[in-house]
Write a protein that holds these residues in place. Structure first.
Motif, PDB file in Angstrom:
ATOM      1  N   ASN A  43      18.984 -29.573   8.929  1.00 22.61           N
ATOM      2  CA  ASN A  43      19.677 -28.768   7.919  1.00 22.61           C
ATOM      3  C   ASN A  43      18.709 -27.878   7.149  1.00 22.61           C
ATOM      4  O   ASN A  43      18.990 -26.701   6.910  1.00 22.61           O
ATOM      5  CB  ASN A  43      20.451 -29.662   6.960  1.00 22.61           C
ATOM      6  N   ILE A  44      17.580 -28.435   6.737  1.00 25.99           N
ATOM      7  CA  ILE A  44      16.594 -27.647   5.994  1.00 25.99           C
ATOM      8  C   ILE A  44      16.028 -26.527   6.863  1.00 25.99           C
ATOM      9  O   ILE A  44      15.907 -25.379   6.432  1.00 25.99           O
ATOM     10  CB  ILE A  44      15.468 -28.550   5.452  1.00 25.99           C
ATOM     11  N   LEU A  45      15.707 -26.848   8.106  1.00 25.66           N
ATOM     12  CA  LEU A  45      15.129 -25.829   8.974  1.00 25.66           C
ATOM     13  C   LEU A  45      16.147 -24.757   9.349  1.00 25.66           C
ATOM     14  O   LEU A  45      15.790 -23.589   9.500  1.00 25.66           O
ATOM     15  CB  LEU A  45      14.536 -26.479  10.229  1.00 25.66           C
ATOM     16  N   PHE A  46      17.428 -25.102   9.478  1.00 22.08           N
ATOM     17  CA  PHE A  46      18.432 -24.099   9.784  1.00 22.08           C
ATOM     18  C   PHE A  46      18.755 -23.236   8.564  1.00 22.08           C
ATOM     19  O   PHE A  46      18.829 -22.018   8.662  1.00 22.08           O
ATOM     20  CB  PHE A  46      19.716 -24.750  10.304  1.00 22.08           C
ATOM     21  N   VAL A  47      18.929 -23.873   7.415  1.00 22.74           N
ATOM     22  CA  VAL A  47      19.348 -23.132   6.219  1.00 22.74           C
ATOM     23  C   VAL A  47      18.194 -22.341   5.606  1.00 22.74           C
ATOM     24  O   VAL A  47      18.400 -21.239   5.094  1.00 22.74           O
ATOM     25  CB  VAL A  47      19.957 -24.103   5.182  1.00 22.74           C
ATOM     26  N   LEU A  48      16.985 -22.865   5.661  1.00 23.23           N
ATOM     27  CA  LEU A  48      15.857 -22.190   5.015  1.00 23.23           C
ATOM     28  C   LEU A  48      14.803 -21.671   5.993  1.00 23.23           C
ATOM     29  O   LEU A  48      14.225 -20.609   5.784  1.00 23.23           O
ATOM     30  CB  LEU A  48      15.194 -23.132   4.012  1.00 23.23           C
ATOM     31  N   GLY A  49      14.526 -22.423   7.048  1.00 22.51           N
ATOM     32  CA  GLY A  49      13.463 -22.043   7.974  1.00 22.51           C
ATOM     33  C   GLY A  49      13.805 -20.857   8.848  1.00 22.51           C
ATOM     34  O   GLY A  49      13.004 -19.934   9.010  1.00 22.51           O
ATOM     35  N   LEU A  50      15.002 -20.862   9.418  1.00 23.37           N
ATOM     36  CA  LEU A  50      15.410 -19.761  10.284  1.00 23.37           C
ATOM     37  C   LEU A  50      15.446 -18.419   9.544  1.00 23.37           C
ATOM     38  O   LEU A  50      14.877 -17.434  10.030  1.00 23.37           O
ATOM     39  CB  LEU A  50      16.767 -20.076  10.928  1.00 23.37           C
ATOM     40  N   PRO A  51      16.070 -18.332   8.362  1.00 18.69           N
ATOM     41  CA  PRO A  51      16.017 -17.053   7.639  1.00 18.69           C
ATOM     42  C   PRO A  51      14.602 -16.660   7.218  1.00 18.69           C
ATOM     43  O   PRO A  51      14.287 -15.467   7.152  1.00 18.69           O
ATOM     44  CB  PRO A  51      16.892 -17.271   6.408  1.00 18.69           C
ATOM     45  N   ALA A  52      13.744 -17.641   6.937  1.00 23.97           N
ATOM     46  CA  ALA A  52      12.365 -17.313   6.567  1.00 23.97           C
ATOM     47  C   ALA A  52      11.616 -16.703   7.748  1.00 23.97           C
ATOM     48  O   ALA A  52      10.850 -15.745   7.575  1.00 23.97           O
ATOM     49  CB  ALA A  52      11.648 -18.559   6.054  1.00 23.97           C
TER      50      ALA A  52
END
Length: 117
Positions: A43-52
């Motif tokens: 969840n963290i990597l999809f919600v924050l990592g991918l857009p980053a």
């Protein structure tokens, strides 16, 4: 005197966000758990990592609209994490996001200046 380009500042800020996301997931000093479960990491990597990562690529390839979309996606989460507890290690998220927003406006201004020439 060397001039620092807004593009390089934006790239450094994106890399800072990605490094703090790594710390948030895998080396969190405020968490007593040794391992974060896979669902939280995903969840963290999809919600924050991918857009980053997309934000980093949009700065490198000068895509203003994509940069704007990723900042709109990232800003609420980053400001919440960055300002929910002061002082904290996670305050850097809000700082890096502010740098991203300032960089966005400088890149837009630079792009308009090139179009007018």
């Amino acid at each position: 005197m060397m001039k620092i380009s807004a593009k390089y500042v934006g790239i450094a800020s994106s890399l800072g966000i990605l490094s703090f996301l790594f710390i948030f997931c895998y080396a969190n000093p405020y968490n007593n758990e040794f391992e974060m479960d896979w669902v939280k990491q995903r969840n963290i990597l999809f919600v924050l990592g991918l857009p980053a990562v997309i934000n980093l690529l949009s700065i490198i390839f000068n895509r203003f609209v994509l940069n704007l979309v990723t900042l709109v996606w990232l800003s609420p989460f980053m400001f919440y994490v960055g300002l929910s507890k002061i002082p904290s290690l996670w305050n850097w998220f809000a700082f890096f996001t502010l740098i991203q927003i300032v960089t966005l406006f400088f890149l837009k201004k630079k792009k308009k200046k090139k179009m007018n020439m």
